[in-house]
Design a protein around this motif. Structure first.
Motif, short mmCIF file in Angstrom:
data_model
loop_
_atom_site.label_atom_id
_atom_site.label_comp_id
_atom_site.label_asym_id
_atom_site.label_seq_id
_atom_site.Cartn_x
_atom_site.Cartn_y
_atom_site.Cartn_z
N TRP A 268 48.45 -4.84 89.29
CA TRP A 268 49.05 -6.13 89.58
C TRP A 268 48.12 -7.08 90.33
O TRP A 268 48.19 -8.29 90.09
CB TRP A 268 50.40 -5.99 90.27
N PRO A 269 47.25 -6.62 91.23
CA PRO A 269 46.40 -7.61 91.93
C PRO A 269 45.49 -8.39 90.97
O PRO A 269 45.33 -9.60 91.13
CB PRO A 269 45.57 -6.76 92.90
N VAL A 270 44.95 -7.72 89.98
CA VAL A 270 44.06 -8.42 89.05
C VAL A 270 44.87 -9.33 88.12
O VAL A 270 44.39 -10.39 87.71
CB VAL A 270 43.15 -7.44 88.28
N LYS A 271 46.10 -8.97 87.84
CA LYS A 271 46.95 -9.84 87.02
C LYS A 271 47.40 -11.07 87.82
O LYS A 271 47.58 -12.15 87.25
CB LYS A 271 48.14 -9.06 86.48
N LEU A 272 47.56 -10.90 89.11
CA LEU A 272 47.89 -12.04 89.98
C LEU A 272 46.74 -13.06 90.00
O LEU A 272 46.98 -14.27 90.11
CB LEU A 272 48.21 -11.56 91.40
N LEU A 273 45.52 -12.57 89.86
CA LEU A 273 44.36 -13.47 89.83
C LEU A 273 44.47 -14.49 88.69
O LEU A 273 44.02 -15.63 88.83
CB LEU A 273 43.06 -12.68 89.68
N ILE A 274 45.05 -14.08 87.58
CA ILE A 274 45.22 -15.00 86.44
C ILE A 274 46.14 -16.15 86.83
O ILE A 274 45.81 -17.33 86.62
CB ILE A 274 45.77 -14.25 85.21
N VAL A 275 47.27 -15.82 87.44
CA VAL A 275 48.23 -16.84 87.85
C VAL A 275 47.62 -17.76 88.91
O VAL A 275 47.65 -18.99 88.77
CB VAL A 275 49.52 -16.18 88.40
N VAL A 276 47.06 -17.18 89.94
CA VAL A 276 46.50 -17.97 91.04
C VAL A 276 45.31 -18.80 90.57
O VAL A 276 45.19 -19.98 90.90
CB VAL A 276 46.12 -17.05 92.23
N GLY A 277 44.44 -18.20 89.79
CA GLY A 277 43.26 -18.90 89.32
C GLY A 277 43.60 -20.12 88.47
O GLY A 277 43.04 -21.20 88.67
N PHE A 278 44.53 -19.96 87.53
CA PHE A 278 44.91 -21.11 86.70
C PHE A 278 45.71 -22.14 87.48
O PHE A 278 45.62 -23.34 87.21
CB PHE A 278 45.63 -20.66 85.43
N ALA A 279 46.49 -21.70 88.46
CA ALA A 279 47.21 -22.66 89.31
C ALA A 279 46.22 -23.49 90.12
O ALA A 279 46.34 -24.72 90.20
CB ALA A 279 48.18 -21.92 90.24
N MET A 280 45.22 -22.82 90.69
CA MET A 280 44.20 -23.55 91.45
C MET A 280 43.41 -24.50 90.56
O MET A 280 43.13 -25.64 90.94
CB MET A 280 43.25 -22.56 92.13
N LEU A 281 43.06 -24.05 89.37
CA LEU A 281 42.32 -24.90 88.43
C LEU A 281 43.17 -26.09 88.00
O LEU A 281 42.66 -27.22 87.92
CB LEU A 281 41.89 -24.08 87.21
N GLY A 282 44.45 -25.88 87.76
CA GLY A 282 45.34 -26.97 87.40
C GLY A 282 45.46 -28.00 88.52
O GLY A 282 45.39 -29.21 88.27
#
Length: 179
Positions: free
Chosen positions: A136-150
């Protein structure tokens, strides 16, 4: 417009600080990779957890530094086309690129990645490899990374529109990049 520029500065500050901090993970990834390679060669043994840690570190660097690359104007652009355009033409390309491509992609990725992360978190998903890490931590990176990029995309859009309206400085002035 001033309120949006203030919000933009907050987003920039957060992403700048996160990008600088996360960039240190490059050193951590190199060290983990080196130690893992030495242990594998010298002792003929290896650990799936250490191998997965390398992937997790790389994922964190890639996902959490994307917004930082956008702030620094280090993202990929087609310079052959861009260099032939006027400043105003480049500004419009930036605006259209953010509105038509970047922001919709970020929204879709956050929406689609959230259930993927949530199922992994709720189920306490573990790597299928012996001795592997939690997923789950690496999957959370997808959500957080795209939210930050957005959010950074919105910030860049606000700064670009403010500049074009004469309400703010050129976000890609002489210190920031090739514009």
């Amino acid at each position: 417009m001033q309120a949006l520029l203030k919000l933009s500065r907050v987003v920039d500050l957060v992403n700048e600080n996160v990008g600088r901090a996360i960039s240190w993970l490059v050193l951590a990834a190199v060290l983990v990779s080196s130690v893992n390679a030495v242990i594998r060669k010298v002792f003929s043994t290896s650990s799936n957890a250490w191998l997965e840690l390398q992937w997790y570190l790389f994922s964190a660097i890639f996902m959490l530094c994307a917004a930082y690359a956008l702030i620094k104007n280090e993202h990929i652009r087609i310079d052959i086309v861009s260099s032939r355009l006027t400043q105003r033409g480049r500004d419009w390309i930036d605006i259209l690129g953010h509105v038509v491509f970047l922001l919709p992609l970020c929204v879709v990725m956050v929406i689609e990645a959230w259930p993927y992360f949530h199922l992994s978190f709720v189920g306490w998903e573990q790597s299928s490899n012996a001795g592997g890490l939690l997923r789950w931590p690496v999957k959370l990176l997808i959500v957080v990374g795209f939210a930050m990029l957005g959010l950074q995309g919105v910030s860049e859009l606000v700064k670009r529109i403010a500049f074009m309206r004469g309400a703010g400085p050129d976000p890609y002035g002489p210190k920031s990049g090739p514009h």
